[in-house]
Design a protein around this motif. Sequence first.
Motif, PDB file in Angstrom:
ATOM      1  N   ALA A  15       3.905  -6.755   3.505  1.00 34.58           N
ATOM      2  CA  ALA A  15       3.842  -7.125   1.326  1.00 34.58           C
ATOM      3  C   ALA A  15       4.342  -7.370   0.901  1.00 34.58           C
ATOM      4  O   ALA A  15       4.187  -6.293   0.172  1.00 34.58           O
ATOM      5  CB  ALA A  15       2.714  -6.789   1.065  1.00 34.58           C
ATOM      6  N   TYR A  33      -2.632  -4.679   5.475  1.00 30.86           N
ATOM      7  CA  TYR A  33      -2.346  -4.330   4.886  1.00 30.86           C
ATOM      8  C   TYR A  33      -2.699  -3.619   4.295  1.00 30.86           C
ATOM      9  O   TYR A  33      -3.755  -3.383   4.606  1.00 30.86           O
ATOM     10  CB  TYR A  33      -2.068  -5.193   3.369  1.00 30.86           C
ATOM     11  N   GLN A  46      -1.987  -0.947  -2.567  1.00 27.09           N
ATOM     12  CA  GLN A  46      -0.841  -0.110  -2.415  1.00 27.09           C
ATOM     13  C   GLN A  46      -1.536   1.493  -3.057  1.00 27.09           C
ATOM     14  O   GLN A  46       0.075   2.009  -3.269  1.00 27.09           O
ATOM     15  CB  GLN A  46       0.007  -0.769  -2.001  1.00 27.09           C
ATOM     16  N   SER A 235       4.690  -2.224  10.592  1.00 27.67           N
ATOM     17  CA  SER A 235       4.392  -1.915   9.003  1.00 27.67           C
ATOM     18  C   SER A 235       2.871  -2.029   9.797  1.00 27.67           C
ATOM     19  O   SER A 235       2.053  -1.885   9.729  1.00 27.67           O
ATOM     20  CB  SER A 235       4.144  -3.173   8.263  1.00 27.67           C
ATOM     21  N   CYS A 239      -0.709  -0.083   9.975  1.00 25.54           N
ATOM     22  CA  CYS A 239      -1.383  -0.462   9.131  1.00 25.54           C
ATOM     23  C   CYS A 239      -3.114  -0.387  10.321  1.00 25.54           C
ATOM     24  O   CYS A 239      -3.690   0.062   9.521  1.00 25.54           O
ATOM     25  CB  CYS A 239      -1.185  -1.925   8.734  1.00 25.54           C
ATOM     26  N   ASP A 247       0.176   1.317   4.590  1.00 27.63           N
ATOM     27  CA  ASP A 247       1.216   0.724   5.918  1.00 27.63           C
ATOM     28  C   ASP A 247       2.556   1.036   6.046  1.00 27.63           C
ATOM     29  O   ASP A 247       3.446   1.698   5.556  1.00 27.63           O
ATOM     30  CB  ASP A 247       0.838  -1.136   5.486  1.00 27.63           C
TER      31      ASP A 247
END
Length: 322
Positions: A15, A33, A46, A235, A239, A247
């Motif tokens: 992302a 994500y 995040q 990633s 994740c 991630d």
Amino acid sequence: MAKFGDFNKVCETVALTVCPLVGSEEGIEPTCYSRNVEIAGTLIFQPATIIIHVIALIMTSIMIYHIKSKYTAVGRKEIVMFFYLYMMVTFLELLLVSGIIPTASKVYPYFTAAHVALITATFWCLLLNGFVGFQFAEDGTPLSLWSIRISSLVIFAGVFFLSFATFLSKAGFSPLNPVALWIVLYVFNGAALVIYVVLQIVLVLNTLDDRWPLGDIVFGISFYVIGQVILYLFSVRICDTAKHYIDGLFFGTICTLLAVMMVYKYWDSITKEDLEFSVGSKQNVWEVKELLGEDELAYSNQGGYGGGMNSKEKFNSYWTIY
């Protein structure tokens, strides 16, 4: 397989800040994500990566302080510009990836364009710092400083316009075909990094007797490459394995910070401060002792300089005068 100039594969993996603005009218959503948390009624995305961003801001501030404390080091004023730019990139990325500036906000394209432009200006500034050691222009002079400042500002303005025009379909650019933006992000910035590394290897081999700075270069480029590989290849796997807690952006941010720290470590290892003109809270006091001539020695023995008198005699002599 990612195609040249195509953000689809990239944004499906990680992302990035540009992903909500390219590929389609709704942007490109990543396959997996990091989960969000709610703080005071606001969703924060995040969270683990935000912590790394805060640490990066703190560490960059410390590095800037140490650079400024080396008052006579070569290229001090030039290299500190790079760290200021990196700090601004980190701060803007923190605002964008966390959702503090929502993707649906009208100002999101402006901040994202500024973020992309700052990234490119940071790579450009690093590239120009690669030439400082060759002394094409005397470091610290207006020519050296303003050539970096003005050219970095021009790069920032140009990339900002390109990014903004791409996001909002202006001046013939389109988010459906963001090839020019892709070239800037990956080709131009990548070339700047490669040229900088080559310049520093040449500088160490040709002008320095010490080869240890090569280790700093190797570690720095290794951290950066590892971060990019994790970011763009692993990633989604990270994740899924971590149950959406982190991630690839988390590890990519860590590795980028480590790479920037190695830039500082490399610069510090190849610069020597002139102690004669250094300023600091602790100053070395150098005492010069010369041999006394026969006349001065005799005068000293007779008490001319206080020699030959014990402390009691000196005390009595002092008060006799008054």
